[in-house]
Design a protein around this motif. Structure first.
Motif, short mmCIF file in Angstrom:
data_model
loop_
_atom_site.label_atom_id
_atom_site.label_comp_id
_atom_site.label_asym_id
_atom_site.label_seq_id
_atom_site.Cartn_x
_atom_site.Cartn_y
_atom_site.Cartn_z
N HIS A 80 4.15 -0.40 3.71
CA HIS A 80 3.00 -0.98 4.40
C HIS A 80 2.36 -2.02 3.50
O HIS A 80 2.37 -1.88 2.27
CB HIS A 80 1.97 0.09 4.80
CG HIS A 80 2.39 0.89 5.99
ND1 HIS A 80 3.40 1.82 5.94
CD2 HIS A 80 1.93 0.89 7.28
CE1 HIS A 80 3.55 2.37 7.13
NE2 HIS A 80 2.67 1.83 7.96
N THR A 134 0.82 -1.23 0.00
CA THR A 134 0.00 0.00 0.00
C THR A 134 0.84 1.27 0.00
O THR A 134 0.35 2.33 -0.41
CB THR A 134 -0.92 0.01 1.24
OG1 THR A 134 -0.12 -0.08 2.42
CG2 THR A 134 -1.89 -1.17 1.18
N ARG A 169 -0.94 -4.92 2.74
CA ARG A 169 -2.34 -5.33 2.93
C ARG A 169 -2.41 -6.84 2.71
O ARG A 169 -1.98 -7.33 1.66
CB ARG A 169 -3.26 -4.60 1.96
CG ARG A 169 -4.70 -5.12 1.99
CD ARG A 169 -5.62 -4.27 1.16
NE ARG A 169 -5.82 -2.97 1.78
CZ ARG A 169 -6.67 -2.04 1.32
NH1 ARG A 169 -7.37 -2.28 0.22
NH2 ARG A 169 -6.79 -0.89 1.92
N GLU A 219 -4.93 -10.14 2.60
CA GLU A 219 -6.32 -10.58 2.44
C GLU A 219 -6.34 -12.10 2.44
O GLU A 219 -5.48 -12.75 1.84
CB GLU A 219 -6.90 -10.04 1.14
CG GLU A 219 -6.84 -8.52 1.02
CD GLU A 219 -7.33 -8.01 -0.32
OE1 GLU A 219 -8.24 -8.67 -0.89
OE2 GLU A 219 -6.80 -7.00 -0.80
N ILE A 257 -8.66 -4.37 9.23
CA ILE A 257 -9.43 -3.41 8.45
C ILE A 257 -10.89 -3.84 8.35
O ILE A 257 -11.82 -3.04 8.57
CB ILE A 257 -8.82 -3.24 7.04
CG1 ILE A 257 -7.36 -2.78 7.14
CG2 ILE A 257 -9.63 -2.24 6.22
CD1 ILE A 257 -7.16 -1.48 7.87
N GLU A 294 -3.87 -4.85 7.65
CA GLU A 294 -2.79 -3.96 7.23
C GLU A 294 -1.70 -3.97 8.27
O GLU A 294 -1.98 -4.02 9.47
CB GLU A 294 -3.30 -2.53 7.01
CG GLU A 294 -4.05 -2.35 5.70
CD GLU A 294 -4.28 -0.89 5.36
OE1 GLU A 294 -3.92 -0.03 6.21
OE2 GLU A 294 -4.81 -0.61 4.28
N ILE A 349 -9.31 -8.55 6.01
CA ILE A 349 -8.31 -7.65 5.41
C ILE A 349 -7.50 -7.05 6.56
O ILE A 349 -8.06 -6.41 7.45
CB ILE A 349 -8.95 -6.52 4.58
CG1 ILE A 349 -9.76 -7.09 3.41
CG2 ILE A 349 -7.87 -5.56 4.05
CD1 ILE A 349 -10.48 -6.04 2.60
#
Length: 218
Positions: free
Chosen positions: A149, A142, A151, A153, A181, A199, A197
């Motif tokens: 950073h 991200t 992410r 999933e 998230i 982060e 999700i």
């Protein structure tokens, strides 16, 4: 031609006496002329001054001619040196352009290498933190390095397994600041799962040496 003197003896004597006097008063013998030359000191001084001025002007012209010749030689040498220096400057500019191009390519290579070696370590760390009954669907970036950073999933069977995954990720030396998230229900075949999700931040936020740093350290 024979000449016969028919004069009487008395007249002959008178004639002989008259001839030397006539010879002395001959018109062909001119008067003696005596010349007396007188020199004026002012004229001599003026002539000497004129001679000195002439010699000075001639010497000045010779010196100026020599000086001009020397200046022409120096000008020719300076022009040759200027041409040589221009060639050196052009060569330096070419080398600088080549150095910049090589530096740019090496930075690209380092960037590729950094991502190539960073991502396998991160993916290995994330997959090692996965508990049983948890699956990954996507891992993306991200924000870029050095403030990187991620992410994450994936799917889990329940919230307990999701919490266990977050705890393991937070304990990893490569990953930190793990946050949830979203978490939603998703039907996968005959099972109810949790689609999540997450982060997190990459803890390897240390700048990789660029070619500039490497060159400065040598």
């Amino acid at each position: 031609m024979i000449r016969i003197n028919l004069l009487p003896p008395e007249k002959r004597k008178k004639l002989k006496k008259a001839r030397p006097a006539a010879q002395k008063k001959s018109p062909t013998s001119g008067p003696r002329i005596s010349l007396e030359l007188k020199f004026n000191p002012l004229v001599l001084a003026a002539a000497a001054l004129a001679l000195l001025v002439t010699l000075g002007v001639a010497g000045g012209q010779l010196w100026l001619a020599h000086r001009q010749s020397a200046l022409e030689a120096r000008r020719t040498q300076a022009r040759a040196e200027l041409v040589r220096m221009n060639q050196v400057v052009m060569r330096i500019d070419e080398l600088r352009a080549t150095t910049r191009e090589v530096t740019r390519k090496m930075d690209i290579i380092l960037e590729v290498d950094r991502n190539r070696y960073l991502w396998p370590r991160l993916l290995d760390e994330i997959s090692g933190a996965l508990p049983q009954y948890a699956w990954l669907e996507n891992v993306s970036e991200t924000s870029p390095f050095p403030d990187m950073h991620l992410r994450i999933e994936g799917l889990t069977m329940n919230n307990l397994i999701l919490g266990q995954l977050m705890e393991r990720l937070d304990q990893s030396p490569l990953i930190g600041q793990v946050g949830l998230i979203s978490s939603t229900e998703r039907r996968e075949g005959s099972f109810d799962t949790k689609y999540f999700i997450l982060e997190c931040a990459c803890e390897l936020n240390q700048a990789v040496d660029t070619t500039h740093v490497a060159a400065a350290s040598r």
